[in-house]
Design a protein around this motif. Structure first.
Motif: not given
Ligand code: HXC
Length: 297
Positions: A75, A102-103, A105-107, A115-116, A119-120, A153, A155, A170, A204, A291
């Motif tokens: 980033r 990648a990053g 999450f399901v939501s 910000r969410a 983040a992705i 993916t 998708w 993606k 994942m 983190r």
């Molecule tokens: C809603 C969410 C949330 C959730 C986080 N947020 N999780 N909102 N539902 N479940 C929001 C937070 O509230 C915050 O917003 C903002 O996202 C940033 O959150 P942080 O935790 O501060 O971000 P960060 O620490 O940078 O983490 C980044 C991340 C995390 C993407 C959120 O999941 C991560 O680091 N992931 C890396 C590994 C990963 O995801 N692997 C799976 C990849 S699978 P606010 O407004 O509250 O501040 C893939 C494809 C799969 O990519 C394909 C399958 C077929």
């Protein structure tokens, strides 16, 4: 994984050097291992220093060869530039880049903040573009042939409810793959992508199957998940010698899950508020753990 799991001759990638973003864990580590087994020098980067460093040590201990760990958050453009300066100083131009970090999450989309979304999108869309741009500028300046592989993916062909920031990002990389394949083809740089089906990895599953339990591709016509060497073989093929005429393609390796079911998260439409609250709490626990590892580095 051993060399026998791969379909290529020993030493296929000897003398080549590749960078795998997010190479310390999950699919990135699997692809890094395959490149290493075939003789390449592999650079792996990730945000969590302990994870990339430990993976590099483990891979070299298991297979010999050379894996170099780099701590880099894609980033941040300045971290990318600093990392590429070090890699280029370590032996010249890379032979290829794997955009794997990648990053996701399901939501429910209505539960997201900007910000969410960022983040992705800042990892997947903006970060992968920045990696590609900074490698590309160097390759073009040096007239160096190279291969870029992005992990997408299925998708990108049909969208995916409940993972909208990921699918938007993606899909952007799918468009980048098609576009730069043409723009830079005449200068020896080619672009392909893999759309994996379900190859469960720990990070994942924590975010896409937060309820726990078996993470299995429901309705897969082969009635199984992917096996890691099946993904690794395709990655090596697209990165290595012999596939030079393959350019601009996104190739699924999913046992025809996409054709059978669409391969996305539409089944989560059945979840109510309580399921979504539990999912979010579970994902938050995993994010907090990640983190802590980043701050240790
Ligand atoms: C809603 C969410 C949330 C959730 C986080 N947020 N999780 N909102 N539902 N479940 C929001 C937070 O509230 C915050 O917003 C903002 O996202 C940033 O959150 P942080 O935790 O501060 O971000 P960060 O620490 O940078 O983490 C980044 C991340 C995390 C993407 C959120 O999941 C991560 O680091 N992931 C890396 C590994 C990963 O995801 N692997 C799976 C990849 S699978 P606010 O407004 O509250 O501040 C893939 C494809 C799969 O990519 C394909 C399958 C077929």
């Amino acid at each position: 994984m051993t060399l026998d799991d791969l379909m290529f001759k020993s030493g296929l990638l000897a003398g080549r050097r590749y960078l795998v973003t997010g190479g310390g864990s999950g699919l990135g580590r699997v692809m890094s291992e395959a490149l290493l087994l075939l003789g390449a020098k592999v650079y792996i980067c990730g945000r969590r220093a302990p994870v990339v460093e430990q993976s590099a040590q483990e891979l070299m201990h298991q297979h010999g060869g050379s894996v170099v760990a780099k701590t880099c958050d894609i980033r941040h453009e300045e971290q990318i530039v600093a990392m590429l300066d070090e890699i280029w100083a370590d032996g010249g131009a890379l032979d290829g880049l794997v955009n794997n970090a990648a990053g996701n999450f399901v939501s429910r989309t209505e539960d997201l903040s900007m910000r969410a979304f960022d983040a992705i999108a800042n990892i997947v869309f903006r970060g992968s573009f920045a990696m590609t741009l900074h490698c590309g500028k160097r390759w073009l300046a040096e007239g160096k042939a190279a291969s870029v592989l992005s992990i997408l993916t299925t998708w990108v062909w049909n969208g995916s409810a409940f993972t909208v920031p990921s699918v938007m990002s993606k899909s952007g990389l799918h468009a980048m793959t098609q576009s730069l394949a043409v723009e830079w083809a005449g200068r020896g740089i080619r672009f392909n992508a893999i759309a994996p089906g379900l190859f469960p990895t720990e990070g994942m599953s924590a975010r896409l199957n937060p309820g726990g339990g078996e993470h299995k591709a429901k309705g897969n016509p082969m009635d199984r998940n992917g096996r890691m060497p099946e993904l690794a073989n395709l990655a090596v093929y697209l990165l290595g010698p012999g596939s030079e005429y393959v350019n601009g393609q996104t190739i699924a390796v999913d046992g025809a899950q996409f054709q059978a079911t669409g391969g996305n998260f539409s089944a989560l439409s059945a979840w109510g508020d309580e399921e979504w609250r539990r999912a979010r709490d579970s994902i938050a626990g995993r994010d907090a753990q990640d983190r802590r590892m980043r701050s240790e580095g």
